[in-house]
Design a protein around this motif. Structure first.
Motif, PDB file in Angstrom:
ATOM      1  N   ARG A  96      40.524  48.966  37.200  1.00 22.37           N
ATOM      2  CA  ARG A  96      40.409  48.653  38.625  1.00 22.37           C
ATOM      3  C   ARG A  96      39.632  47.354  38.827  1.00 22.37           C
ATOM      4  NH1 ARG A  96      41.464  53.861  41.283  1.00 22.37           N
ATOM      5  NH2 ARG A  96      40.270  53.333  43.107  1.00 22.37           N
TER       6      ARG A  96
ATOM      7  N   GLU B 195      40.836  44.089  40.812  1.00 25.43           N
ATOM      8  CA  GLU B 195      40.017  43.475  41.861  1.00 25.43           C
ATOM      9  C   GLU B 195      39.816  41.983  41.581  1.00 25.43           C
ATOM     10  OE1 GLU B 195      36.376  45.557  42.559  1.00 25.43           O
ATOM     11  OE2 GLU B 195      35.699  44.103  44.054  1.00 25.43           O
TER      12      GLU B 195
ATOM     13  N   LYS C  22      40.996  38.958  43.987  1.00 28.69           N
ATOM     14  CA  LYS C  22      40.023  37.969  44.464  1.00 28.69           C
ATOM     15  C   LYS C  22      40.487  36.559  44.113  1.00 28.69           C
ATOM     16  CE  LYS C  22      35.194  36.707  43.595  1.00 28.69           C
ATOM     17  NZ  LYS C  22      34.793  36.180  44.875  1.00 28.69           N
TER      18      LYS C  22
ATOM     19  N   ARG D 287      36.653  37.995  51.860  1.00 30.38           N
ATOM     20  CA  ARG D 287      36.547  39.453  51.739  1.00 30.38           C
ATOM     21  C   ARG D 287      35.896  40.070  52.972  1.00 30.38           C
ATOM     22  NH1 ARG D 287      36.095  42.961  46.616  1.00 30.38           N
ATOM     23  NH2 ARG D 287      36.071  45.015  47.552  1.00 30.38           N
TER      24      ARG D 287
ATOM     25  N   MET E 122      39.314  45.554  49.597  1.00 30.59           N
ATOM     26  CA  MET E 122      39.688  46.580  48.617  1.00 30.59           C
ATOM     27  C   MET E 122      38.772  47.760  48.903  1.00 30.59           C
ATOM     28  SD  MET E 122      40.060  46.453  44.523  1.00 30.59           S
ATOM     29  CE  MET E 122      39.635  47.845  43.491  1.00 30.59           C
ATOM     30  N   SER E 123      39.310  48.760  49.562  1.00 34.86           N
ATOM     31  CA  SER E 123      38.481  49.877  50.029  1.00 34.86           C
ATOM     32  C   SER E 123      39.302  51.164  50.047  1.00 34.86           C
ATOM     33  CB  SER E 123      37.963  49.601  51.440  1.00 34.86           C
ATOM     34  OG  SER E 123      37.458  48.298  51.570  1.00 34.86           O
TER      35      SER E 123
ATOM     36  N   TRP F   8      42.765  54.078  47.302  1.00 36.05           N
ATOM     37  CA  TRP F   8      42.263  52.726  47.584  1.00 36.05           C
ATOM     38  C   TRP F   8      43.414  51.776  47.894  1.00 36.05           C
ATOM     39  CZ3 TRP F   8      39.102  56.184  45.643  1.00 36.05           C
ATOM     40  CH2 TRP F   8      37.730  56.027  45.802  1.00 36.05           C
TER      41      TRP F   8
ATOM     42  N   VAL G 190      44.251  47.483  48.251  1.00 34.09           N
ATOM     43  CA  VAL G 190      43.935  46.068  48.402  1.00 34.09           C
ATOM     44  C   VAL G 190      44.799  45.608  49.563  1.00 34.09           C
ATOM     45  CG1 VAL G 190      44.247  43.759  47.427  1.00 34.09           C
ATOM     46  CG2 VAL G 190      43.373  45.607  45.995  1.00 34.09           C
TER      47      VAL G 190
ATOM     48  N   VAL H 237      46.008  50.837  45.249  1.00 32.32           N
ATOM     49  CA  VAL H 237      45.420  50.471  43.956  1.00 32.32           C
ATOM     50  C   VAL H 237      45.953  51.375  42.846  1.00 32.32           C
ATOM     51  CG1 VAL H 237      43.235  50.495  42.650  1.00 32.32           C
ATOM     52  CG2 VAL H 237      43.353  49.416  44.915  1.00 32.32           C
TER      53      VAL H 237
END
Ligand code: HAM
Length: 415
Positions: A21, A25, A29, A39, A108-109, A126, A128, A308
């Motif tokens: 993960r 990420e 990014k 972000r 990303m949450s 999750w 993105v 994700v």
């Protein structure tokens, strides 16, 4: 095993998964950052009203999938089932319309939906996501789609297909809904009872129905894509042109239904045939009316979110850099632990990765453990004045004082 387990539809992220993960990420990014996306993180819960108003009262999400609770003070809160509405709320709340437009944000949450769990479908998952708010240019739609394609490619996602459509504006859709509802009513015999029950609530969902008879009936149904107003059709043609220029392959899918009400104009979805029934890896579209629905000035917006867990499933093996342990500090004497502890700290301050013995193993056991960790060096501490430094690759070993261990490692492997 304890009788207490993770709640249904949730999972623990263990270190090996966390690595994968982390790689995802970092790629997000890199790719989104390079295109000017900053972000954003919003709260895990929001006012329930935010989702009811935007995602839509008639959607599955609002009707049966939200985790809603009272905050004790009579306010209804909901664990976010998605993040586009919260990002738009934040855009308004922080006066981001005063910034140069469009404002580009990514996240990303985790999200929460009370769905029936199955492979690739969880109750906490999750995403993105990327949102560009404040521009109606078709280049925004195309840029976003290309960025998601790039992310999926960078991850090595397999057997991806992109489907694309346009929903037109709310007014076009309202007219079309009437036309479609009339068609459905005239063909009730060829529809499943669930679809018939939803004709007034959400006729578009009929295109999404799983049952064969309904699918047959829907083959001859009128299509929204054929009813677009001129400027919506122009916008869509331009998006397609830009995707063609970018060399991105897609299929036009007039039956593409998204499970959220806020879309207008472009909608799209990436699916992977490498996944099972839950093949949707990421999707999104334009939501030009959403900010206004939240009480802001009319403001266009466009974005996507990708799961994700599903991206990682589609990617299969994600190459993860192996952990490097520069030095393992072994404890070989009664009063060596304190010196070992200091040495490990000092090594980390010097920028090395260092671990010390923490499990009371024999010296032989410690060397075996250091080998298992792939440590480059082992510092064996006998007492505050006496140590050995062993190069695990060459097997060479020297005697030295503990204080000399780090300089010796930094000088290199001339042991
Ligand atoms: P969505 O299609 O509902 O869109 O979700 C996006 C992605 O989240 C899906 O393609 C899927 O990969 C993942 N996902 C959804 N539900 C689950 C679940 N229960 N378990 C695992 N993964 C799931 C949205 O959420 C929109 N907010 C996207 C968007 C952003 N549109 C404009 N901007």
């Amino acid at each position: 095993m304890s009788s207490l387990q993770v709640p249904r539809g949730t999972f623990d992220v263990l270190p090996a998964d966390a690595e994968r993960r982390g790689v995802l990420e970092a790629q997000a990014k890199r790719i989104l950052g390079a295109a000017g996306y900053g972000r954003i993180e919003t709260p895990t819960f929001e006012a329930t009203e935010l989702f009811v108003r935007t995602v839509g009262e008639a959607t599955d999400i609002v009707q049966k999938e939200m985790y809603t609770f009272d905050d004790g003070g009579g306010r209804s809160l909901t664990l976010r089932p998605e993040i586009t509405a919260p990002v738009c709320r934040a855009y308004l709340e922080h006066g981001m319309h005063k910034l140069p437009q469009p404002v580009k944000l990514w996240y990303m949450s985790s999200n929460f939906r009370a769905e029936a769990p199955q492979r690739g479908r969880y109750r906490q998952f999750w995403q993105v996501g990327a949102e560009a708010i404040g521009s109606a240019a078709p280049e925004v739609d195309a840029e976003l789609i290309v960025l998601l394609a790039q992310l999926l490619e960078a991850l090595g996602a397999r057997e991806m297909r992109l489907r694309l459509s346009s929903l037109g504006t709310a007014a076009t859709r309202a007219e079309y809904r009437e036309e479609l509802a009339a068609y459905l009513r005239a063909h009730e015999d060829g529809l499943s009872p669930e679809v018939v029950a939803r004709i007034d609530l959400n006729p578009m969902r009929a295109f999404d129905a799983g049952d064969r008879r309904t699918q047959e009936t829907m083959r001859a149904a009128p299509l929204l894509l054929d009813r677009l107003a001129d400027d919506d059709a122009d916008h869509f043609a331009r998006v397609r042109e830009l995707l063609d220029d970018a060399g991105l392959r897609y299929v036009l899918d007039p039956r593409l239904v998204r499970g959220l009400d806020y879309y207008a104009r472009t909608v799209f979805e990436f699916n992977s045939d490498a996944l099972g029934a839950q093949s949707g890896v990421g999707g999104g579209g334009r939501y030009d009316g959403l900010i206004e629905q939240l009480g802001g000035a009319p403001t266009p917006g466009c974005g996507w979110a990708a799961g994700v867990e599903r991206m990682l499933m589609a990617a299969g093996e994600v190459p993860v850099a192996p952990d490097v342990v520069d030095v393992f500090v072994a404890v070989a004497g009664g009063d060596a632990a304190r010196t070992a502890f200091e040495l490990a700290n000092e090594a980390r301050r010097a920028g090395m990765s260092a671990q010390m013995e923490l499990a009371g193993r024999s010296l032989k056991g410690q060397l075996r453990h250091a080998d298992r960790l792939g440590a480059r060096y082992v510092a064996i501490i006998h007492d505050p004045m006496q140590a050995n430094l062993k190069n695990m690759e060459s097997g060479e070993q020297i005697d030295l004082q503990p204080a000399a261990v780090i300089p010796a490692i930094l000088r290199g492997s001339r042991l």
